[in-house]
Design an enzyme around this catalytic site. Structure first.
Site, PDB file in Angstrom:
ATOM      1  N   HIS A 129      29.395 -16.325  18.461  1.00  0.00           N
ATOM      2  CA  HIS A 129      28.620 -17.386  19.111  1.00  0.00           C
ATOM      3  C   HIS A 129      29.362 -18.007  20.292  1.00  0.00           C
ATOM      4  O   HIS A 129      28.733 -18.529  21.224  1.00  0.00           O
ATOM      5  CB  HIS A 129      28.264 -18.474  18.101  1.00  0.00           C
ATOM      6  N   LEU A 379      28.251 -15.649   7.593  1.00  0.00           N
ATOM      7  CA  LEU A 379      27.768 -14.880   8.737  1.00  0.00           C
ATOM      8  C   LEU A 379      28.745 -14.914   9.901  1.00  0.00           C
ATOM      9  O   LEU A 379      28.467 -14.365  10.974  1.00  0.00           O
ATOM     10  CB  LEU A 379      26.396 -15.398   9.181  1.00  0.00           C
ATOM     11  N   PHE A 380      29.893 -15.569   9.723  1.00  0.00           N
ATOM     12  CA  PHE A 380      31.048 -15.482  10.618  1.00  0.00           C
ATOM     13  C   PHE A 380      30.766 -15.904  12.058  1.00  0.00           C
ATOM     14  O   PHE A 380      31.366 -15.370  12.995  1.00  0.00           O
ATOM     15  CB  PHE A 380      31.635 -14.063  10.603  1.00  0.00           C
ATOM     16  N   CYS A 381      29.867 -16.865  12.266  1.00  0.00           N
ATOM     17  CA  CYS A 381      29.518 -17.317  13.619  1.00  0.00           C
ATOM     18  C   CYS A 381      29.128 -16.133  14.508  1.00  0.00           C
ATOM     19  O   CYS A 381      29.390 -16.125  15.714  1.00  0.00           O
ATOM     20  CB  CYS A 381      30.664 -18.104  14.253  1.00  0.00           C
ATOM     21  N   ALA A 382      28.497 -15.140  13.883  1.00  0.00           N
ATOM     22  CA  ALA A 382      27.974 -13.977  14.597  1.00  0.00           C
ATOM     23  C   ALA A 382      26.684 -13.572  13.889  1.00  0.00           C
ATOM     24  O   ALA A 382      26.516 -12.440  13.458  1.00  0.00           O
ATOM     25  CB  ALA A 382      28.979 -12.841  14.609  1.00  0.00           C
TER      26      ALA A 382
END
Length: 460
Positions: A129, A379-382
């Protein structure tokens, strides 16, 4: 990797000393264990060398660029020497600027604020992100997730060739933003080839090196990128500092990222009561306020430590750890490792996976509470990338929901294990064994959802 090769790698390069390597944590099942920090992709532990350097400087801390006293002069020299060290670490061109920021996110937002008028931005949906979202005020073309390096280059070339023609008949300025290594899969992207494609179509390119720079040597010249951004806290350097390095023309032409002291060369009152400002043309133009000298110094210290350790040796040892983890996970049929480019793709020490029959948050919580292993779940900022990798059929929901998932997607999440220069063999070995035990025997404790996170149930 053979036994003899593995032994030579271990002899060649031992883990670099990091803070926290002897910290013990309690287990919910009783007793304590040395903490296995396997979440380097979020924040890597500080190198002992960095901590020692900062501690030695701390008594001499002073204001930067402002004071006439000895400590201020010393701090100013330290800050500017850190800028030169970072430039050398990145193999910057002679006329490039190195701007100190707060993080990769801050660096890319700074560049977004400096885009020339009518600039079109091209970014793959696979980005973190930090590099996916800053361009919202520009014309943005989001590219679908490629499944090969060749497809990535071809998709970019096609998009650049099809971009809109401006009023004067040209294409206008364009910028490509791409990661060097995925924060989800760890896979390396074809940066040099993407840069060549961008330049062939008159576009510029910025490299998000947050996950690449801690693991591989990065050369602005060799990769032929226009800018590079990374964060100190992923490069074994705490204190909230980051870097944007690269071409100076767009940065010099843009309004200062922040207006204030340090960014201005001259300020004067006008007869009409207003204020005239002459801004700096140097990196100071975008570094308003009192600089984070300790943050900048810590990054420079980490750059020196990694360079002196030798990236060839660091990469060889990390590859040994990657193969150890992948081989261990391959022995568990219930585990599926996520990948864009396939099993043979080159990667850094970042792997994400799901376990059949388990909610990923539940699995990660059990690794922590029962084995003293710190990983990441969610979701790992992705988010677009993880949704693409997991598909439209999320795993069956377990007892605990995912911390980042939207309503109706409580089971659409994964587990990420990440490691680097400070990771000992024992940590990855404990991780692999813990995965096998949890899949075979299940968790030893009951868990519940609290504030969106899966935690051990201690109410009984």
């Amino acid at each position: 990797m053979s036994v003899s090769t593995a032994a030579s790698v271990q002899t060649l390069c031992s883990p670099l000393p990091v803070l926290g390597r002897d910290v013990t944590v309690p287990l919910v099942t009783g007793g304590e264990v040395t903490y296995a920090a396997l979440d380097y992709a979020a924040s890597a532990p500080a190198l002992q060398r960095v901590w020692d350097d900062v501690a030695a400087y701390a008594p001499y801390y002073g204001s930067v660029h402002r004071g006439a006293g000895y400590l201020s002069q010393l701090s100013t020299d330290l800050f500017e020497n850190a800028r030169r060290t970072v430039g050398e670490f990145l193999d910057c061109r002679d006329d490039d600027q190195v701007v100190f920021t707060r993080s990769t996110t801050d660096s890319l937002n700074l560049l977004a604020a400096a885009l020339p008028a009518d600039c079109q931005v091209f970014v793959f949906e696979t980005e973190h992100h930090a590099s996916l979202l800053p361009w919202r005020d520009a014309r943005v073309t989001y590219l679908n997730a490629p499944r090969t390096h060749r497809e990535a280059v071809e998709n970019l070339e096609r998009a650049l060739a099809d971009r809109a023609v401006s009023i004067d008949g040209g294409h206008g300025p364009a910028l490509v933003c791409v990661t060097g290594a995925s924060n989800v899969t760890g896979e390396l992207w074809p940066v040099r080839e993407l840069a060549a494609a961008a330049h062939a179509h008159g576009a510029r390119i910025v490299l998000d090196a947050a996950q690449l720079a801690p693991h591989h040597a990065v050369s602005v010249r060799d990769l032929d990128v226009d800018w590079i951004a990374f964060s100190g806290h992923k490069l074994y350097a705490p204190f909230g500092s980051g870097v944007l390095a690269g071409r100076s023309d767009w940065l010099r032409a843009a309004e200062p990222y922040l207006a204030g002291g340090g960014a201005s060369r001259k300020v004067s009152r006008r007869e009409d009561g207003g204020v005239d400002v002459e801004w700096h043309d140097s990196a100071a133009r975008h570094e308003a306020g009192s600089p984070n000298v300790i943050g900048a110094y810590s990054i420079a210290s980490a750059c020196k430590a990694l360079t002196e350790a030798g990236f060839d040796e660091l990469v060889a040892r990390e590859q040994y750890l990657i193969e150890k983890v992948r081989a261990g996970l391959a022995e568990v049929p219930e585990v599926r490792v996520l990948s864009l480019f396939g099993d043979d793709a080159a990667r850094v020490g970042v792997l994400s996976f799901v376990v059949a029959g388990w909610n990923s948050s539940h699995f990660a919580a059990a690794l922590s509470a029962e084995y003293g292993i710190g990983v990441r779940d969610g979701l790992f900022c992705a988010h677009p990338l993880v949704r693409t990798l997991l598909g439209s059929d999320p795993q069956a929901q377990g007892e605990c929901g995912a911390p980042e998932a939207a309503p109706g997607e409580k089971s659409l999440n994964a587990i990420r294990v990440s490691f680097g220069a400070g990771t000992p063999d024992e940590h990855v070995e404990r991780f692999v064994n813990a995965v096998k035990e949890l899949v075979t025997n299940g968790a030893k404790w009951n868990y519940r959802t609290e504030d969106g996170r899966c935690v051990p149930d201690t109410s009984a």
